[in-house]
Motif scaffolding. Sequence first.
Motif, mmCIF file in Angstrom:
data_model
loop_
_atom_site.group_PDB
_atom_site.id
_atom_site.type_symbol
_atom_site.label_atom_id
_atom_site.label_comp_id
_atom_site.label_asym_id
_atom_site.label_seq_id
_atom_site.Cartn_x
_atom_site.Cartn_y
_atom_site.Cartn_z
ATOM 1 N N PRO A 188 -25.107 13.504 14.584
ATOM 2 C CA PRO A 188 -25.370 13.382 13.144
ATOM 3 C C PRO A 188 -25.992 14.653 12.578
ATOM 4 C CG PRO A 188 -27.070 12.241 14.365
ATOM 5 C CD PRO A 188 -26.092 12.761 15.393
ATOM 6 N N TRP A 189 -25.906 14.801 11.245
ATOM 7 C CA TRP A 189 -26.446 15.982 10.545
ATOM 8 C C TRP A 189 -27.200 15.479 9.314
ATOM 9 C CZ3 TRP A 189 -25.451 20.554 13.101
ATOM 10 C CH2 TRP A 189 -24.444 20.502 14.067
ATOM 11 N N TYR A 190 -28.487 15.191 9.501
ATOM 12 C CA TYR A 190 -29.227 14.475 8.465
ATOM 13 C C TYR A 190 -29.683 15.357 7.301
ATOM 14 C CZ TYR A 190 -29.105 10.487 11.572
ATOM 15 O OH TYR A 190 -28.672 9.461 12.360
ATOM 16 N N GLY A 191 -29.592 16.679 7.446
ATOM 17 C CA GLY A 191 -29.911 17.557 6.314
ATOM 18 C C GLY A 191 -28.684 18.018 5.573
ATOM 19 N N ARG A 192 -27.508 17.617 6.005
ATOM 20 C CA ARG A 192 -26.243 18.068 5.434
ATOM 21 C C ARG A 192 -26.029 17.464 4.038
ATOM 22 N NH1 ARG A 192 -22.264 22.020 6.780
ATOM 23 N NH2 ARG A 192 -20.328 21.388 5.760
ATOM 24 N N CYS A 193 -25.432 18.242 3.161
ATOM 25 C CA CYS A 193 -25.096 17.765 1.819
ATOM 26 C C CYS A 193 -24.136 16.580 1.928
ATOM 27 C CB CYS A 193 -24.440 18.895 1.028
ATOM 28 S SG CYS A 193 -23.759 18.380 -0.579
ATOM 29 N N VAL A 194 -24.410 15.497 1.206
ATOM 30 C CA VAL A 194 -23.569 14.301 1.288
ATOM 31 C C VAL A 194 -22.171 14.539 0.718
ATOM 32 C CG1 VAL A 194 -25.479 12.646 1.289
ATOM 33 C CG2 VAL A 194 -24.512 13.426 -0.893
ATOM 34 N N ARG B 114 -16.828 15.327 -5.855
ATOM 35 C CA ARG B 114 -17.951 14.758 -6.618
ATOM 36 C C ARG B 114 -19.218 15.616 -6.525
ATOM 37 N NH1 ARG B 114 -17.845 9.231 -8.008
ATOM 38 N NH2 ARG B 114 -15.701 8.633 -8.410
ATOM 39 N N LYS B 115 -19.159 16.728 -5.843
ATOM 40 C CA LYS B 115 -20.346 17.570 -5.661
ATOM 41 C C LYS B 115 -20.801 18.154 -7.002
ATOM 42 C CE LYS B 115 -22.013 21.528 -2.940
ATOM 43 N NZ LYS B 115 -21.632 22.589 -1.973
ATOM 44 N N PRO B 116 -22.096 18.076 -7.301
ATOM 45 C CA PRO B 116 -22.601 18.658 -8.558
ATOM 46 C C PRO B 116 -22.309 20.160 -8.621
ATOM 47 C CG PRO B 116 -24.249 17.226 -7.562
ATOM 48 C CD PRO B 116 -23.147 17.384 -6.554
ATOM 49 N N HIS B 117 -21.877 20.615 -9.787
ATOM 50 C CA HIS B 117 -21.533 22.033 -9.951
ATOM 51 C C HIS B 117 -22.728 22.928 -9.637
ATOM 52 C CE1 HIS B 117 -19.426 25.533 -11.527
ATOM 53 N NE2 HIS B 117 -20.501 25.818 -12.259
ATOM 54 N N THR C 179 -15.123 6.533 -2.447
ATOM 55 C CA THR C 179 -15.103 6.884 -3.862
ATOM 56 C C THR C 179 -16.107 7.955 -4.240
ATOM 57 O OG1 THR C 179 -16.713 5.158 -4.402
ATOM 58 C CG2 THR C 179 -14.394 4.534 -4.441
ATOM 59 N N GLN C 180 -17.269 7.959 -3.600
ATOM 60 C CA GLN C 180 -18.382 8.793 -4.082
ATOM 61 C C GLN C 180 -18.664 10.015 -3.236
ATOM 62 O OE1 GLN C 180 -22.075 6.637 -4.402
ATOM 63 N NE2 GLN C 180 -23.147 8.297 -5.446
ATOM 64 N N PHE C 181 -18.755 9.864 -1.941
ATOM 65 C CA PHE C 181 -19.284 10.942 -1.099
ATOM 66 C C PHE C 181 -18.164 11.848 -0.594
ATOM 67 C CE2 PHE C 181 -22.253 7.357 -0.808
ATOM 68 C CZ PHE C 181 -23.380 7.967 -1.331
ATOM 69 N N ARG C 182 -17.627 12.662 -1.508
ATOM 70 C CA ARG C 182 -16.579 13.622 -1.185
ATOM 71 C C ARG C 182 -16.780 14.878 -2.025
ATOM 72 N NH1 ARG C 182 -12.314 11.948 -4.905
ATOM 73 N NH2 ARG C 182 -12.859 9.943 -5.820
#
Length: 580
Positions: free
Chosen positions: A391-397, A304-307, A298-301
């Motif tokens: 994994p990519w821990y600095g990547r935008c969610v 839903r990314k902030p403009h 529902t959320q991490f797609r």
Amino acid sequence: MGESNPPTLDNLTLSPPSPPHPQNMKPLRFLVIGAGSRGNAYAQAVTNVTSGVIHAIAEPHPFKRQEFGRNYIWGDNGTPQDGQEFKDWRDWLRWEVQRREQGSPSATVETNHAAVGIDGVFICTLDETHVEILQSIASLQLHILCEKPLALSLSDCLTVYRAILPEENGGTSPHSSPPAIFSIGHVLRYSPHNILLRKLLLEDRVIGDIVSLEHCEPVGWWHFAHSYVRGNWRRATPEGDGSLLTKSCHDLDFILWLLCSPLPLPIDTKLSPEQQQELLKLQQPHLPRTISSSGSLTQFRKSRKPHAAGSATNCLSCPAERDCNYSALKIYRDMHVAKAHYDWPVNIVCPDIEDVVRTANQTKAAEQHLLRHLEEDYTPDTEDRDIARRPWYGRCVYESDNNVCDDQVVTLTWDDEVVPESSLDATTTSGYYYPRTSKTAIFHMIAPTEKQCERRGRVYGTQGEITYDSRNIVIYSFSTRSTRSIEVPRPPPEEEKSHGGGDYGLARSFVRAVDAVVNLGWEVEWAQRCFVGCTLEEAVRSHAVVFAAEEARREEKVVQWKDWWEGKLQDSTGTRSACD
């Protein structure tokens, strides 16, 4: 009001006090495959609270391997001896096979494991590696504890089952067991809190017959982002591997343990083998009738990314980073490194961070080291297989390649248990058994929560209800119209932070089962049931319920468990299996 005489940790263990050991008892030695967080957790538990010792480590990362060895095997000033340090499990397997062949030229690999070497293995590697490891070492007949999940598909779970259980037993006896102890990392079964909860529900029957159960796992808002959006468990496979399996197979197993699994055995070490077998025949599960599920990401797609974030894909270059709750800088630097917290999750992002802070200015060096890891990113030209393999821990969610659910509900239903009259007479006369009645269970896995993995729930019964969280149990009685709080035994702080004592409880149970077989001459099946409390077939069936729920969610249907399970078993072998 609280109980005047709360239970103690001693009478909440899953197993009885072990009989006195013979003078020539064999020290129990274990290999750990994988020196990550789970490998360290089990090694710490074995070292601190059992009679076993960690004898060897197999781990490809040099720093993690050496740090593990210093902590649990050869010490700060020691050096690894032959057979104690391996670059990976294949390296160890080659060494072990050669050791057995040299130790007894006429002995086979299958029969010579009593010679000098290890008694058991802890498999603590990434989920997708479990099947190959288990298949490769099954013929060694070592005692095994495998971290959950067992495998990432139902077919692989059944492959493991057939590899570990000898063919001559696997297709004939519904009560057959492996030739050695096998345990799975479902640690919720082994915490003092949950053992007491189960005793109150099933043995003391404080709320009568169970009518319904609600159970919730709040994953935690930043924990979900770390492990299931940026981390190793962010992508589901076509076979159904999603967050329900990798995160919450714990919880479905917990529900089945409460509502489906047999009661603990009334232990008596003086029982004859025939009497033991009679009791084991009564250990039948109460299997569910239907399984259904709904859930989604529902959320991490991206939608839903902030403009304000624009086209940024990494937190270190994002104009909206300061206003984003899921900023990698906030989670890893501000919440942890800035406070000199270098354990999980920081040591997952930077496995060698402890080495860095040991040899340099701590805060500055740690932050610089962290930022080098966080700035790693991929572009649209990066091949998907290269993206998926790490994994990519600095990547935008909101720009990640994750696809697992962050909100999911599973519903299970049961009919009244049908018990043969002969069995019913024998069990009810002794007070050991009550036929289990129809009921429902609802499980909710939810990502954006304040609490992190602090399970909570409520059980409704014919005589009252119980509410619980990770520390408390409260009972309401219909007959007295009163509420009482149960004082739950608290394990020592070092144990409590490890799944509420579950890691330590599982390690104790596994090592005690191995000890009973190796040093006391117990039959494997009896030691398995008495100490581990869960058979291989029960572990496989618990995983199968997860895959059934995922199939129900994907196809928007209700799974009829009995028909579904029989069909899966027939598809995998062409015949019915002992797992049934």
